[in-house]
Design an enzyme around this catalytic site. Structure first.
Site, PDB file in Angstrom:
ATOM      1  CD  GLN A 178      -3.039  -0.742  -0.040  1.00 54.10           C
ATOM      2  OE1 GLN A 178      -3.107   0.349  -0.589  1.00 54.10           O
ATOM      3  NE2 GLN A 178      -3.782  -1.766  -0.411  1.00 54.10           N
ATOM      4  CB  SER A 198       1.032  -5.874  -5.130  1.00 56.82           C
ATOM      5  OG  SER A 198       0.016  -6.367  -5.970  1.00 56.82           O
ATOM      6  CG  HIS A 200      -3.480  -5.763  -8.211  1.00 57.43           C
ATOM      7  ND1 HIS A 200      -4.678  -5.411  -7.625  1.00 57.43           N
ATOM      8  CD2 HIS A 200      -2.885  -6.609  -7.343  1.00 57.43           C
ATOM      9  CE1 HIS A 200      -4.791  -6.023  -6.466  1.00 57.43           C
ATOM     10  NE2 HIS A 200      -3.719  -6.751  -6.266  1.00 57.43           N
ATOM     11  CB  CYS A 322      -7.880  -9.605   1.122  1.00 55.85           C
ATOM     12  SG  CYS A 322      -6.895  -9.335  -0.354  1.00 55.85           S
TER      13      CYS A 322
END
Length: 379
Positions: A178, A198, A200, A322
């Site tokens: 993040q 990450s 995406h 999630c």
């Protein structure tokens, strides 16, 4: 459409998509094949790794291409645990980690590992004294996220790194999924041994990621096979994905330098407007990362607000993507000591550099109207 769920996933940048398509078309050969097409694919993979290393200011052999944050976190945590369990079976993390960290740690309990979950204050930040007191002779890993995915709270990573450096047998892993591109974090000479990124979350593609593994950090591989990626992550490399995430990192780094003030201005505007709505309670701390604002509307179920807003083509979320389909209560907000009426009514706005003030004005106006409509129906 007004998209304000960027911490769940971002819209891929056109140039990232183009790079993936070009590589998939022209360099489809297996980089491990010994024929000339395989050789060309291997050269491109090596180039992508060098470029990623340059952008992150680390060494090429410290870059491992992965499928994203969940895999990167699992490789780091389980890889250290299984490789170094002869030194000890104690791991330190926090009460507010992403499920891919929390559940990875929980799974290790079945193998005899002991996990210490550090508490956080109302701002979602650990106490450094608690961390120091938690370190034991048999501690082999500290795993702490940089920016919380629900609250936007920022952990004192550099301070933690200095502490970790004092224990040569202890490794330090950071979930930077993040924070990357919004809150700068130096990897070299930081005390960080492992760091997860990450694709995406930074306008790259799903199924792409990077795990930074500091030199001389040894891991037990979760995948065994052809020993690709320094034998840490066996399997035919996703070459197009590797090239695409490097492109996304480059674009994100440029935006971080050029547009970070823009993101902070959006945050300040949104916080100000939300505070002016009497039914709204802000949950994110004042020192939060600029792209995440968490708030509650006690008495109104978050899914009601989300559906009302989506009817107007405005998209926000509740909790982490999630865990958003599980129990109504936010485990993260509960760990911060917030009351149940707030932990069960939490909403998250997460922005990208692509958002603008006009979008936020529309969001606020629609939110006010939907709250008014809901109250009228309930009266």
């Amino acid at each position: 459409m007004i998209y304000l769920d960027n911490s769940a996933t971002t819209k891929p940048a056109p140039s990232v998509l183009k790079s993936f398509e070009q590589v998939s078309t022209a360099f489809f050969a297996n980089p491990s094949s010994i024929h000339p097409m395989g050789g060309e694919a291997e050269k491109l993979l090596i180039q992508a790794k060098r470029q990623a290393a340059d952008l992150l200011q680390v060494e090429p052999n410290e870059i491992v291409f992965t499928s994203g944050g969940t895999e990167g976190n699992n490789i780091a945590i389980k890889g250290i645990a299984l490789e170094h369990q002869n030194r000890g079976k104690h791991i330190i993390t926090t009460d507010i980690e992403h499920p891919s960290v929390y559940n990875a740690c929980e799974s290790l309990k079945k193998l005899g590992f002991e996990i210490t979950y550090l508490p956080v204050n109302q701002s979602g930040v650990i106490d450094i004294v608690d961390l120091k007191n938690a370190i034991r002779e048999d501690t082999i890993l500290i795993s702490i996220m940089h920016v919380n995915n629900e609250m936007g709270s920022i952990q004192p990573i550099h301070e933690i790194g200095k502490i970790a450096n004092q224990y040569p047998k202890l490794f330090f892993h950071v979930d930077h999924v993040q924070g990357f591109g919004k809150i700068p974090l130096d990897l070299a000479d930081s005390g960080i041994d492992l760091c997860t990124i990450s694709g995406h979350k930074i306008h790259g593609l799903k199924g792409t990621g990077i795990l930074y593994v500091k030199q001389r950090t040894t891991l037990f591989p979760l995948f065994h096979g052809g020993e690709q990626e320094q034998a840490i992550r066996s399997g035919t490399e996703n070459l197009a994905g590797a090239v695409s995430i490097v492109k996304a990192i480059r674009l994100m780094k440029e935006k971080e330098k050029k547009d970070q003030l823009h993101l902070y201005e959006l945050q300040q505007y949104l916080v100000r407007e939300l505070e002016s709505i009497k039914e709204v309670k802000l949950n994110s701390p004042k020192e939060a990362a600029p792209h995440i604002i968490n708030f509650s509307i006690p008495g109104i179920k978050p899914e009601v607000i989300i559906h009302m807003l989506s009817d107007e083509d405005i998209f926000i979320s509740t909790k982490s993507a999630c865990s958003s389909k599980k129990t109504d209560e936010s485990k993260i907000l509960a760990a911060c000591g917030l009351s149940e009426d707030r932990t069960t009514s939490a909403l998250r706005v997460s922005m990208s550099y692509e958002n603008n003030k006009e979008e936020l004005k529309r969001f606020i106006n629609v939110l006010r109207e939907k709250i008014r409509q809901f109250k009228e129906v309930m009266e």
